[in-house]
Design a protein around this motif. Sequence first.
Motif, mmCIF file in Angstrom:
data_model
loop_
_atom_site.group_PDB
_atom_site.id
_atom_site.type_symbol
_atom_site.label_atom_id
_atom_site.label_comp_id
_atom_site.label_asym_id
_atom_site.label_seq_id
_atom_site.Cartn_x
_atom_site.Cartn_y
_atom_site.Cartn_z
ATOM 1 N N VAL A 1 2.426 11.290 2.707
ATOM 2 C CA VAL A 1 2.756 10.251 1.694
ATOM 3 C C VAL A 1 3.137 9.130 2.499
ATOM 4 O O VAL A 1 2.872 7.966 2.178
ATOM 5 C CB VAL A 1 3.552 10.875 0.851
ATOM 6 C CG1 VAL A 1 4.338 9.565 0.055
ATOM 7 C CG2 VAL A 1 3.199 11.740 0.163
ATOM 8 N N ILE A 2 4.048 9.160 3.535
ATOM 9 C CA ILE A 2 4.545 7.919 4.343
ATOM 10 C C ILE A 2 3.356 7.290 5.056
ATOM 11 O O ILE A 2 3.251 6.249 5.119
ATOM 12 C CB ILE A 2 5.833 8.356 5.360
ATOM 13 C CG1 ILE A 2 6.892 8.995 4.243
ATOM 14 C CG2 ILE A 2 5.975 7.428 6.134
ATOM 15 C CD1 ILE A 2 8.159 9.449 4.892
ATOM 16 N N HIS B 1 9.235 4.915 -2.307
ATOM 17 C CA HIS B 1 8.759 5.933 -2.711
ATOM 18 C C HIS B 1 9.507 6.630 -3.752
ATOM 19 O O HIS B 1 10.585 6.886 -3.582
ATOM 20 C CB HIS B 1 8.587 6.959 -1.443
ATOM 21 C CG HIS B 1 7.606 6.684 -0.413
ATOM 22 N ND1 HIS B 1 6.417 7.083 -0.597
ATOM 23 C CD2 HIS B 1 8.078 6.215 0.733
ATOM 24 C CE1 HIS B 1 5.752 6.472 0.651
ATOM 25 N NE2 HIS B 1 6.620 5.947 1.272
ATOM 26 N N GLY C 1 1.315 5.378 3.061
ATOM 27 C CA GLY C 1 2.000 4.432 1.911
ATOM 28 C C GLY C 1 1.631 3.053 2.175
ATOM 29 O O GLY C 1 1.499 2.683 3.167
ATOM 30 N N ALA D 1 15.462 8.326 0.381
ATOM 31 C CA ALA D 1 14.292 7.239 0.095
ATOM 32 C C ALA D 1 14.493 5.770 0.387
ATOM 33 O O ALA D 1 13.845 5.154 0.627
ATOM 34 C CB ALA D 1 14.121 7.423 -1.382
ATOM 35 N N ILE E 1 9.015 13.235 -0.268
ATOM 36 C CA ILE E 1 8.333 12.336 0.513
ATOM 37 C C ILE E 1 7.910 12.783 1.698
ATOM 38 O O ILE E 1 8.619 12.908 3.053
ATOM 39 C CB ILE E 1 9.173 11.125 0.671
ATOM 40 C CG1 ILE E 1 10.044 10.522 -0.420
ATOM 41 C CG2 ILE E 1 8.614 9.850 1.362
ATOM 42 C CD1 ILE E 1 11.329 9.772 -0.523
ATOM 43 N N ASP F 1 5.041 -1.891 -1.313
ATOM 44 C CA ASP F 1 4.946 -2.061 -2.560
ATOM 45 C C ASP F 1 5.000 -3.603 -3.094
ATOM 46 O O ASP F 1 5.579 -4.565 -2.364
ATOM 47 C CB ASP F 1 6.477 -1.638 -3.009
ATOM 48 C CG ASP F 1 6.575 -1.473 -4.332
ATOM 49 O OD1 ASP F 1 5.709 -1.159 -5.093
ATOM 50 O OD2 ASP F 1 7.674 -2.061 -4.984
#
Lengths: 159, 764
Positions: free
Chosen positions: B755-756, B746, B759, B735, B751, B762
């Motif tokens: 999802v990536i 994540h 994404g 991760a 993962i 953040d």
Amino acid sequence: MEIKLQLNGRAVRVPDVDPDTTLYDFLRAQGCASVKCGCETSNCGLCTVFLDDVPVLSCSMLAARAAGHKVTTLEGLQAEAEEFVGFIADQGADQCGFCNPGFVMNTIALLRENPDPTDEEIKAYLSGNLCRCSGYEGQLRGIRRFLDSRNSRKEVPHA
Amino acid sequence: MPEKTTKYVGKAVRKKDSLQLLLGKPVYTSDVAPKGALVVQLLRSPHANAIVKTIDTTIARKVPGVVDIYTWQDVPNQRYTNAGQTYPEPSPYDRLILDRHLRFVGDPVAIIAAENEKAAHKAKKLIKVEYEVLDAVLDFRTAKDNPTLVHPEEDWLPLCDVGGDNHRNLVASGEEKDGDVEDVLAGCDIVLDHTYHTRAVNQAMMETFRTYTDLDRYGRLHVLSSTQIVFHCRRILSRALGIPKSRIRVEKPRIGGGFGAKQTSVSEVYPAFVTMKTGRPAMIVYTREESQIAGSPRHEMEVRVRLGADKDGRIRALDLYTLSNSGAYGEHGPTTVGLSGHKSIPLYTGSLEAFRFRYDVVYTNLQAAGAYRGYGATQGIFAVESIVNELAEKLHIDPTELRDRNMVRQGMTMPAYYNEPANACALDRCMARCREIFDWEHRYPVRDMGNGKVRAAGVAMAMQGSGISGVDVGSATIKLSEDGTYNLVIGAADMGTGCDTILAQMAADCLDCPVEDVAVFSADTDVSPYDSGSYASSTTYVTGKAVEKACTELIDHICTIGAELLGCDAAGVTFEGDCVRAADGRTASLTDIAYKAQVSNNCAAEVTATHSSPISPPPFMVGMAEIELDKLTGEVRVLEYDAVVDCGTPVNPALARVQTEGGIAQGIGMTLTENVTYNAAGKPIESSFMQYKVPTRLDVGHLHVEFESSYEPTGPFGAKSIGEIVINTPAPAIAHAIMRATGVWHRELPITPEVIAMGEPDQA
């Protein structure tokens, strides 16, 4: 239905086989305990046997399709297996052993087809053989050591 | 005890069963079970929460070959737990063999016994059930105090006070702390607060659950099962079936993998019940689908971590809250959750001023969880190691240096680990060595490969325990045979790990004999001395010490018998492996002593010794991953995974290495590909290996493992443990690498490429 085939070098005739019997169930009933089933969906490679010397997944093939053919399980390949399985044992990569027969069968098929494979070729050929214990690295080391040892033996006369 | 020179301990001895396994000999439950047993199958609930209103087996019974069909009306009404734990089990007694109240999709509704598989299968379809379908609790975040109760029954029975309450859907709850965590957090320069989610991943051992039962020649229930816990299994069956333990014998042949799955008695009770009812041999073999949907997977957990640190990277406070999903039954619920804190917080003993660890374990209408390698530590370490990586990123400190400043070191006392001492701890050396072999300095920065792919690296540390302190009991019986060879009988269960072999290596070094001269047998409740079983990383450390004790005592017995042969005092003779020597130089051979033991003898040439430890010394580990990530598709490939492990003395370096490599591969699967999802009605989606993707050999990259040994003074030959810790580093390390490659943290597994690819960077 009656099924006649050659199993590990001997003629086998079995009357009253249900038509929907898989080759896996048929072989287990014939006492070939080396043949294992790990998934029932042709994903794990544990049930690998040879049909006319070609690896097949016995869980996903009807026994009827093997009628008239030559079927080989690890029970019929003990000598050929013994040549290299010690190298797997030396790595401790046998672990729980449940995937070993399928892995050994497919390794034999690989080495018959490609006697001196690269690491990448080994991984690609055996990619359908799952192992949950070893992380595969020890199996690869074992095969590599076997090949190195065999190749160095071959080279001795020229040395 | 001083470090001994050894001939076998520390050597890569081949596993005693290796050629049997590699040549496909019949050694597993299905191979050795006699033919002709009744086929046992289970009708399973299609609903997540339902009551059986009516059940009609009349037509199903008419199928030729069907012997009997059992429903909730036929079984004993005494609740029990399937958890393989020492009595009194922390897991609540919340099960019946068949319950009228069905609590997850897959909960057994009826047991079918038939002469063959086809008849059983056909009968299963002809059982008529009318269900009263109830609302189900499918999100574990809403389980606590939900008006829908998973276990509303009045006879729900907790044996231990673990903070459970069935009227609140609580299996367990608790809090522990050291210092005032809020106070310290308030004084920190930086406080991070994140929540990490891990799923109910499956062990996916290659041999599914399976059990054969019959009545032995004394009319007792004989159980042949693929289990890690023969003695616990006997106790569980005794309670579930209502028969005395003296009427039950449980044995295990070779086991096709366990990883904790078989620390729960998942399959044993059904054929056992059939055999008790019919008097006939019976066998159940779980399909892969049954193993996936009604097995004993990892507890889904959500771990909220608050971390407080100084600007210079001193980690001063850790506050954890773990919410654990036990599913429909409470097996291992109260205990797994503890490790999410106990095996993560102490890693930072070096700098920590205060910690708090709170938890709730809840019931839901999903598959019951159980024990899976790592046992809660894996989930907690994903959370804590991830947030430490997040801290490093925030403070622009190298994450390995940040750990150097904070990690636990040898000689420290660990307040978050029951104040146990770190007697043997090479975590600092593991970090230094791993940095070196991985070439961390050069690999850690992101490298753009110029083809849409980037390479990046991540790091994590881990710890585990070695057995359950003050609980686990290991025993060993060692016997001398006439030719001077030995039989070692144990109750621990080699599930492929090689414990039969490493225990024989220890015995051979204690008795100064060739390892080939030590035959090992395990495990059979009629034959083996008591052992808790093989789980909690206990066998090397706990049972190993029992082997050492037994050998030491046997040497005394051999000396006594030898002295009698030599006509001298036992105190005056010395044991020399193949003989006993008197002070005057005369010797009695081991063979002569062994024969003497069978003639006019009052001193047994065998010994049983038992061991338990008040502490559970942690092994330590550092793992580093390099990945290549496709920025367009989100595909991640692990290129290399390097790990350095401190397991004390590696008793068998080859087996310890393969344990590590295997654990890393499982960790990679949990991180990237093994998903566990349900449809809106609570039916599991990943019910076969078609959907549940365990890594192939193309998915794990190159694994490189080394050992930095420490010497644990309370362990046999300085050993700690290896079996579980090895699964704990991949999730946080990978991760971390993915964040380095994408800028996105994540905090939920797995993962996946989707999802990536979707994404967002953040903002937190």
